[in-house]
Motif scaffolding. Structure first.
Motif, PDB file in Angstrom:
ATOM      1  N   SER A 168     -69.922 -10.016 -22.715  1.00  0.00           N
ATOM      2  CA  SER A 168     -70.070  -9.510 -24.080  1.00  0.00           C
ATOM      3  C   SER A 168     -68.764  -8.889 -24.579  1.00  0.00           C
ATOM      4  CB  SER A 168     -71.203  -8.483 -24.130  1.00  0.00           C
ATOM      5  OG  SER A 168     -71.287  -7.890 -25.387  1.00  0.00           O
ATOM      6  N   TRP A 169     -68.134  -8.070 -23.752  1.00  0.00           N
ATOM      7  CA  TRP A 169     -66.871  -7.442 -24.153  1.00  0.00           C
ATOM      8  C   TRP A 169     -65.792  -8.485 -24.422  1.00  0.00           C
ATOM      9  CZ3 TRP A 169     -67.009  -3.384 -19.663  1.00  0.00           C
ATOM     10  CH2 TRP A 169     -67.822  -2.316 -20.042  1.00  0.00           C
ATOM     11  N   ASN A 180     -62.419 -11.520 -28.100  1.00  0.00           N
ATOM     12  CA  ASN A 180     -61.880 -12.803 -28.557  1.00  0.00           C
ATOM     13  C   ASN A 180     -62.197 -13.070 -30.024  1.00  0.00           C
ATOM     14  OD1 ASN A 180     -60.661 -13.514 -26.142  1.00  0.00           O
ATOM     15  ND2 ASN A 180     -62.485 -14.534 -25.360  1.00  0.00           N
ATOM     16  N   GLU A 181     -63.356 -12.611 -30.494  1.00  0.00           N
ATOM     17  CA  GLU A 181     -63.752 -12.847 -31.883  1.00  0.00           C
ATOM     18  C   GLU A 181     -63.072 -11.908 -32.870  1.00  0.00           C
ATOM     19  OE1 GLU A 181     -68.015 -12.580 -31.997  1.00  0.00           O
ATOM     20  OE2 GLU A 181     -68.283 -14.451 -30.877  1.00  0.00           O
ATOM     21  N   LYS A 182     -62.996 -10.603 -32.520  1.00  0.00           N
ATOM     22  CA  LYS A 182     -62.536  -9.608 -33.504  1.00  0.00           C
ATOM     23  C   LYS A 182     -61.413  -8.706 -33.011  1.00  0.00           C
ATOM     24  CE  LYS A 182     -67.007  -9.418 -35.750  1.00  0.00           C
ATOM     25  NZ  LYS A 182     -68.124  -8.588 -36.176  1.00  0.00           N
ATOM     26  N   GLY A 183     -60.908  -8.978 -31.824  1.00  0.00           N
ATOM     27  CA  GLY A 183     -59.840  -8.130 -31.291  1.00  0.00           C
ATOM     28  C   GLY A 183     -60.386  -6.772 -30.865  1.00  0.00           C
ATOM     29  N   ILE A 184     -59.517  -5.802 -30.813  1.00  0.00           N
ATOM     30  CA  ILE A 184     -59.894  -4.455 -30.360  1.00  0.00           C
ATOM     31  C   ILE A 184     -60.973  -3.844 -31.252  1.00  0.00           C
ATOM     32  CG2 ILE A 184     -58.134  -3.149 -31.601  1.00  0.00           C
ATOM     33  CD1 ILE A 184     -58.956  -2.573 -27.945  1.00  0.00           C
ATOM     34  N   GLU A 185     -60.966  -4.204 -32.547  1.00  0.00           N
ATOM     35  CA  GLU A 185     -61.966  -3.696 -33.493  1.00  0.00           C
ATOM     36  C   GLU A 185     -63.375  -4.140 -33.105  1.00  0.00           C
ATOM     37  OE1 GLU A 185     -63.527  -1.578 -36.574  1.00  0.00           O
ATOM     38  OE2 GLU A 185     -61.448  -1.554 -35.911  1.00  0.00           O
ATOM     39  N   GLY A 186     -63.494  -5.293 -32.477  1.00  0.00           N
ATOM     40  CA  GLY A 186     -64.800  -5.787 -32.051  1.00  0.00           C
ATOM     41  C   GLY A 186     -65.421  -4.971 -30.943  1.00  0.00           C
ATOM     42  N   LEU A 187     -64.623  -4.142 -30.286  1.00  0.00           N
ATOM     43  CA  LEU A 187     -65.121  -3.330 -29.172  1.00  0.00           C
ATOM     44  C   LEU A 187     -65.602  -1.946 -29.607  1.00  0.00           C
ATOM     45  CD1 LEU A 187     -62.339  -4.245 -26.599  1.00  0.00           C
ATOM     46  CD2 LEU A 187     -64.651  -5.188 -26.747  1.00  0.00           C
TER      47      LEU A 187
END
Length: 120
Positions: free
Chosen positions: A30-31, A36-43
């Protein structure tokens, strides 16, 4: 971020990352997917946080408004039922008076919910 970097550097070897860091396969997957989809913002953890109105899509705004209107409608129906019961009731400690009290409590809870969620 260390786990994600390790996994990516090792060609997405999730099993090796699980063994090394002791985190579940699903969590690492998941991480990595979010990264991969949104970069660090996705986390960033966004649980329990509401979007501001400017961040909402038109569909989200309409769903939010619909929820508020549905809650208001339930409250008004409850109040109407309460008023009907009070007009038809001749007093006393009957089952009807218990119903009125329950309806009143439901109405108050709905009113509080609508008041607290107007900005959704």
């Amino acid at each position: 971020m260390e786990i994600i970097s390790y996994c990516i550097e090792n060609e997405n070897d999730y099993a090796a990352a699980v063994e090394r860091f002791g985190v579940s396969y699903q969590q690492i997957y998941s991480w990595v997917r979010k990264y991969n989809e949104k970069g660090i913002e996705g986390l960033v953890d966004k649980r329990g946080k509401r979007k501001s109105e400017s961040e909402m899509t038109e569909a989200e705004k309409l769903r939010t408004e619909n929820r508020i209107l549905e809650a208001r409608n339930r409250r008004l129906k409850t109040e109407n039922a309460l008023l009907k019961n009070s007009r038809n009731s001749k007093g006393g400690g009957t089952e009807r008076s218990k119903t009125r009290i329950s309806l009143h409590l439901c109405s108050e809870n709905a009113r509080r919910w609508v008041c607290n969620n107007r900005d959704l």
